[in-house]
Design a protein around this motif. Structure first.
Motif, PDB file in Angstrom:
ATOM      1  N   ASP A 159       0.840  -1.206   0.000  1.00  0.00           N
ATOM      2  CA  ASP A 159       0.000   0.000   0.000  1.00  0.00           C
ATOM      3  C   ASP A 159       0.872   1.252   0.000  1.00  0.00           C
ATOM      4  N   ASN A 160       2.162   1.053   0.151  1.00  0.00           N
ATOM      5  CA  ASN A 160       3.117   2.169   0.156  1.00  0.00           C
ATOM      6  C   ASN A 160       4.092   2.070  -1.013  1.00  0.00           C
ATOM      7  N   VAL A 161       3.756   1.249  -1.993  1.00  0.00           N
ATOM      8  CA  VAL A 161       4.580   1.163  -3.205  1.00  0.00           C
ATOM      9  C   VAL A 161       3.987   2.106  -4.253  1.00  0.00           C
ATOM     10  N   LEU A 162       4.839   2.985  -4.781  1.00  0.00           N
ATOM     11  CA  LEU A 162       4.367   3.984  -5.749  1.00  0.00           C
ATOM     12  C   LEU A 162       4.783   3.651  -7.174  1.00  0.00           C
ATOM     13  N   ALA A 163       5.843   2.875  -7.314  1.00  0.00           N
ATOM     14  CA  ALA A 163       6.343   2.510  -8.651  1.00  0.00           C
ATOM     15  C   ALA A 163       7.384   1.416  -8.485  1.00  0.00           C
ATOM     16  N   ALA A 164       7.749   0.808  -9.601  1.00  0.00           N
ATOM     17  CA  ALA A 164       8.805  -0.223  -9.558  1.00  0.00           C
ATOM     18  C   ALA A 164       9.493  -0.289 -10.907  1.00  0.00           C
ATOM     19  N   GLU A 165      10.714  -0.812 -10.909  1.00  0.00           N
ATOM     20  CA  GLU A 165      11.411  -1.130 -12.163  1.00  0.00           C
ATOM     21  C   GLU A 165      11.556  -2.635 -12.211  1.00  0.00           C
ATOM     22  N   VAL A 166      11.201  -3.204 -13.350  1.00  0.00           N
ATOM     23  CA  VAL A 166      11.104  -4.656 -13.444  1.00  0.00           C
ATOM     24  C   VAL A 166      11.807  -5.159 -14.698  1.00  0.00           C
ATOM     25  N   VAL A 167      12.659  -6.167 -14.554  1.00  0.00           N
ATOM     26  CA  VAL A 167      13.236  -6.836 -15.726  1.00  0.00           C
ATOM     27  C   VAL A 167      12.285  -7.963 -16.126  1.00  0.00           C
ATOM     28  N   GLY A 353      -7.109  -5.475  10.042  1.00  0.00           N
ATOM     29  CA  GLY A 353      -8.039  -4.337  10.074  1.00  0.00           C
ATOM     30  C   GLY A 353      -7.289  -3.040   9.851  1.00  0.00           C
ATOM     31  N   GLY A 354      -7.807  -1.947  10.374  1.00  0.00           N
ATOM     32  CA  GLY A 354      -7.157  -0.644  10.229  1.00  0.00           C
ATOM     33  C   GLY A 354      -6.958  -0.291   8.763  1.00  0.00           C
ATOM     34  N   ALA A 355      -5.781   0.262   8.455  1.00  0.00           N
ATOM     35  CA  ALA A 355      -5.515   0.761   7.102  1.00  0.00           C
ATOM     36  C   ALA A 355      -5.572  -0.344   6.039  1.00  0.00           C
ATOM     37  N   VAL A 356      -5.273  -1.586   6.416  1.00  0.00           N
ATOM     38  CA  VAL A 356      -5.321  -2.692   5.427  1.00  0.00           C
ATOM     39  C   VAL A 356      -6.729  -2.818   4.862  1.00  0.00           C
ATOM     40  N   SER A 357      -7.714  -2.697   5.743  1.00  0.00           N
ATOM     41  CA  SER A 357      -9.094  -2.960   5.329  1.00  0.00           C
ATOM     42  C   SER A 357      -9.704  -1.763   4.596  1.00  0.00           C
ATOM     43  N   GLN A 358      -9.004  -0.630   4.602  1.00  0.00           N
ATOM     44  CA  GLN A 358      -9.569   0.556   3.940  1.00  0.00           C
ATOM     45  C   GLN A 358      -9.236   0.621   2.440  1.00  0.00           C
ATOM     46  N   VAL A 359      -8.382  -0.278   1.988  1.00  0.00           N
ATOM     47  CA  VAL A 359      -8.045  -0.335   0.554  1.00  0.00           C
ATOM     48  C   VAL A 359      -9.022  -1.317  -0.109  1.00  0.00           C
ATOM     49  N   PRO A 360      -9.606  -0.944  -1.260  1.00  0.00           N
ATOM     50  CA  PRO A 360     -10.542  -1.884  -1.910  1.00  0.00           C
ATOM     51  C   PRO A 360      -9.873  -3.225  -2.261  1.00  0.00           C
ATOM     52  N   ILE A 361     -10.626  -4.305  -2.138  1.00  0.00           N
ATOM     53  CA  ILE A 361     -10.085  -5.649  -2.382  1.00  0.00           C
ATOM     54  C   ILE A 361      -9.461  -5.750  -3.772  1.00  0.00           C
ATOM     55  N   GLU A 362     -10.108  -5.130  -4.774  1.00  0.00           N
ATOM     56  CA  GLU A 362      -9.628  -5.289  -6.144  1.00  0.00           C
ATOM     57  C   GLU A 362      -8.477  -4.338  -6.500  1.00  0.00           C
ATOM     58  N   ALA A 363      -8.030  -3.515  -5.548  1.00  0.00           N
ATOM     59  CA  ALA A 363      -6.988  -2.517  -5.859  1.00  0.00           C
ATOM     60  C   ALA A 363      -5.608  -3.138  -6.066  1.00  0.00           C
ATOM     61  N   THR A 364      -5.351  -4.271  -5.428  1.00  0.00           N
ATOM     62  CA  THR A 364      -4.052  -4.944  -5.555  1.00  0.00           C
ATOM     63  C   THR A 364      -4.299  -6.451  -5.618  1.00  0.00           C
ATOM     64  N   ALA A 365      -3.220  -7.210  -5.798  1.00  0.00           N
ATOM     65  CA  ALA A 365      -3.364  -8.670  -5.871  1.00  0.00           C
ATOM     66  C   ALA A 365      -3.408  -9.318  -4.472  1.00  0.00           C
ATOM     67  N   PHE A 366      -3.419  -8.524  -3.426  1.00  0.00           N
ATOM     68  CA  PHE A 366      -3.634  -9.053  -2.071  1.00  0.00           C
ATOM     69  C   PHE A 366      -5.121  -8.908  -1.780  1.00  0.00           C
ATOM     70  N   ALA A 367      -5.839 -10.039  -1.691  1.00  0.00           N
ATOM     71  CA  ALA A 367      -7.300  -9.991  -1.665  1.00  0.00           C
ATOM     72  C   ALA A 367      -7.892 -10.106  -0.258  1.00  0.00           C
ATOM     73  N   HIS A 368      -7.054 -10.138   0.758  1.00  0.00           N
ATOM     74  CA  HIS A 368      -7.571 -10.474   2.100  1.00  0.00           C
ATOM     75  C   HIS A 368      -7.774  -9.235   2.958  1.00  0.00           C
ATOM     76  N   ARG A 369      -8.289  -8.201   2.343  1.00  0.00           N
ATOM     77  CA  ARG A 369      -8.437  -6.911   3.026  1.00  0.00           C
ATOM     78  C   ARG A 369      -9.406  -6.974   4.185  1.00  0.00           C
ATOM     79  N   LYS A 370     -10.359  -7.877   4.094  1.00  0.00           N
ATOM     80  CA  LYS A 370     -11.380  -7.949   5.151  1.00  0.00           C
ATOM     81  C   LYS A 370     -11.055  -9.023   6.185  1.00  0.00           C
ATOM     82  N   SER A 371      -9.963  -9.732   5.994  1.00  0.00           N
ATOM     83  CA  SER A 371      -9.584 -10.755   6.981  1.00  0.00           C
ATOM     84  C   SER A 371      -9.244 -10.075   8.297  1.00  0.00           C
ATOM     85  N   ARG A 372      -9.619 -10.718   9.386  1.00  0.00           N
ATOM     86  CA  ARG A 372      -9.497 -10.014  10.684  1.00  0.00           C
ATOM     87  C   ARG A 372      -8.233 -10.379  11.454  1.00  0.00           C
ATOM     88  N   ILE A 373      -7.889 -11.662  11.434  1.00  0.00           N
ATOM     89  CA  ILE A 373      -6.728 -12.072  12.232  1.00  0.00           C
ATOM     90  C   ILE A 373      -5.898 -13.069  11.412  1.00  0.00           C
TER      91      ILE A 373
END
Ligand SMILES: Cc1cc2nc3c(=O)[nH]c(=O)nc-3n(C[C@H](O)[C@H](O)[C@H](O)COP(=O)(O)OP(=O)(O)OC[C@H]3O[C@@H](n4cnc5c(N)ncnc54)[C@H](O)[C@@H]3O)c2cc1C
Length: 457
Positions: A159-167, A353-373
């Motif tokens: 959630d704090n990645v703004l860009a990347a360089e990839v080979v 929870g907290g900031a993890v859950s405030q990002v939409p599930i489809e925004a990144t390839a990490f889909a467990h935004r609503k997982s609690r523990i």
């Protein structure tokens, strides 16, 4: 495919002293990964100095058909940063960090560890959250998501990645961000090393001028475990916690009669003013008289414990998310830990929870935004026979704890097989990753990882 002897000569001609083979001094140290049970002997290791070396190594492996494993910090549970007979592309020497304290951004090469980055950023009272261990590489950790001490306040590492360089698989170097190759940018935030070799990430730096944190050890009863989780869930987002329910290690601050007895060995991390933090932590201290209380105002990088050099544990582990840890669940958890005689065994509990859950599930390839523990279970073993005993214990434990949430976190997966991997990337996330994989790596060249094969149709 393994490297053939004549190919080594060619590799040396291209990379000179950057190549290590079994004949070279330093080969054994260079092939050693964090986990003791993983003992691959790569045909060669190339220690890349920059993105150009990465491109050339990828192109060479591609031309020759040699299997390529990419290594950042070498902490993969599944041994994915090494290869039996193939080529290891070691990024350890790529540790440049261009930190812009004014813009609060940093370009970081992926050979850096979480600890190295955190110390450098901490000098400016800035931080990007990684995991709980300083020696973990920012490469693998970021590509899978990144859950650490700032997770509820500032989200996952991705959630704090703004860009990347990839080979990419054809050896070309590509810049990606929200506007440039947005599908690739989406995929590398959770989808692992399936799409290319990330040479550097651009991270957001968050101000962490004041911090309260450290170790709190409580007696492990079902009431205390459940109360700890309830308090961690009710706490403001400034507080992230990791509660390890485990036998007390023989540390000087733990009374001798408690060594080896189950305790809640918790790390509390409050990213804010210590005075407010003390108020937030008060209910945790009231759960029971602490066995040890080392929580104090510190600078954020001090949250990382010093690590023993040459520490290579042999362990089996399982991961899952759960919805609740009430007294009944805590009771079962304690009974299972009591029933094992593994010298080190742990149920690690991380409230999300907290900031993890405030990002939409489809925004990144990490889909467990609503997982609690998140729960990580592990046991150390000695020898193959012991391994299968501990493996049964840990997988039965996982099954017993499963609740409504069927997900798992990819970065804590070992080689439990494709079914578990699908749980890391539920339905639409898997479909989208497989389609992006087909676009960028249709031949599945990057397959030494938690592999997402390219979509066929
Ligand atoms: C002791 C320990 C503590 C941990 N704590 C946490 C934690 O608190 N939070 C958390 O989220 N995770 C944690 N993890 C899990 C960790 O995030 C994963 O094991 C991660 O994959 C390790 O990254 P690495 O770079 O060290 O590993 P590596 O073994 O080097 O790499 C892991 C995988 O990523 C790929 N990879 C690495 N770098 C690149 C790159 N630059 N480009 C493309 N592919 C790459 C590798 O090929 C491999 O498949 C922990 C692991 C350990 C062993």
């Amino acid at each position: 495919m393994s490297i053939q002897p004549d190919a080594i000569a060619e590799l040396r001609a291209r990379f000179h002293h950057k190549v290590l083979t079994a004949k070279d001094e330093g080969y054994d140290a260079a092939r050693t990964v964090f986990y003791g049970g993983i003992d691959h002997r790569p045909g060669a290791i190339v220690r890349a100095a920059d993105a150009n070396d990465v491109s050339r190594a990828v192109a060479w492996a591609r031309e020759t058909g040699v299997e390529l494993a990419v290594r950042s910090g070498g902490h993969s549970f599944a041994g994915h940063s090494s290869s039996e007979g193939g080529l290891v592309l070691d990024l350890k020497e790529m540790r440049a960090l261009e930190l812009d304290a004014v813009r609060r951004q940093a370009w970081a090469e992926t050979g850096l560890t979480a600890g190295e980055y955190t110390i450098a950023a901490g000098a400016h009272d800035l931080a990007t959250g990684f995991g709980d261990t300083a020696t973990v590489g920012i490469g693998g950790l970021t590509l899978g998501g990144g859950v650490g001490y700032l997770v509820r306040k500032h989200g996952l590492t991705i959630d704090n990645v703004l860009a990347a360089e990839v080979v990419m698989a054809d050896g070309t170097l590509v810049h990606t961000d929200a506007e440039t190759h947005p599908d690739l940018f989406w995929a590398i935030r959770g989808g692992g090393g399936n799409f290319g070799v990330v040479t550097k990430f651009l991270y957001r730096l968050n101000p962490v001028p004041a911090f309260l944190g450290g170790l709190l050890i409580l007696p492990a009863t079902s009431e205390n475990v459940a109360a700890f989780i309830a308090e961690a869930e009710a706490a403001p987002n400034e507080l992230s916690t990791i509660a390890n329910v485990m036998p007390a290690p023989p540390m000087p601050m733990v009374p001798e009669e408690l060594h080896g007895r189950l305790v809640v060995f918790a790390i509390l991390a409050y990213a804010g003013e210590p005075e407010a933090g003390e108020r937030v932590l008060a209910p945790f201290r009231k759960i029971a008289p602490p066995i040890a209380d080392m929580v104090r105002p510190i600078r954020y990088p001090e949250i990382y414990f010093p690590e023993e050099e040459g520490y290579h544990p042999t362990a089996v582990a399982r991961t899952l998310f759960v919805d609740t840890i009430d007294r009944a669940v805590a009771q079962d958890l304690l009974a299972r830990l009591e029933a094992s005689d593994a010298p080190v065994r742990v149920a690690q509990l991380r409230v999300l929870g907290g900031a993890v859950s405030q990002v939409p599930i489809e925004a990144t390839a990490f889909a467990h935004r609503k997982s609690r523990i998140m729960v990580n279970l592990a046991a150390f073993y000695t020898g193959e026979e012991d391994r299968s005993l501990r493996e049964t214990w840990v997988s039965d434990f996982q099954e017993a704890l499963r609740q409504r949430d069927r997900g798992v976190y990819v970065n804590f997966l070992g080689d439990e097989g494709p079914e578990q991997l699908r749980l890391a990337y539920p339905g639409p996330t898997w479909e989208r990753l497989a389609a992006i994989k087909r676009r960028y790596d249709p031949d599945n060249f990057f397959h030494v990882n938690h592999n997402i094969p390219p979509r066929k149709d």
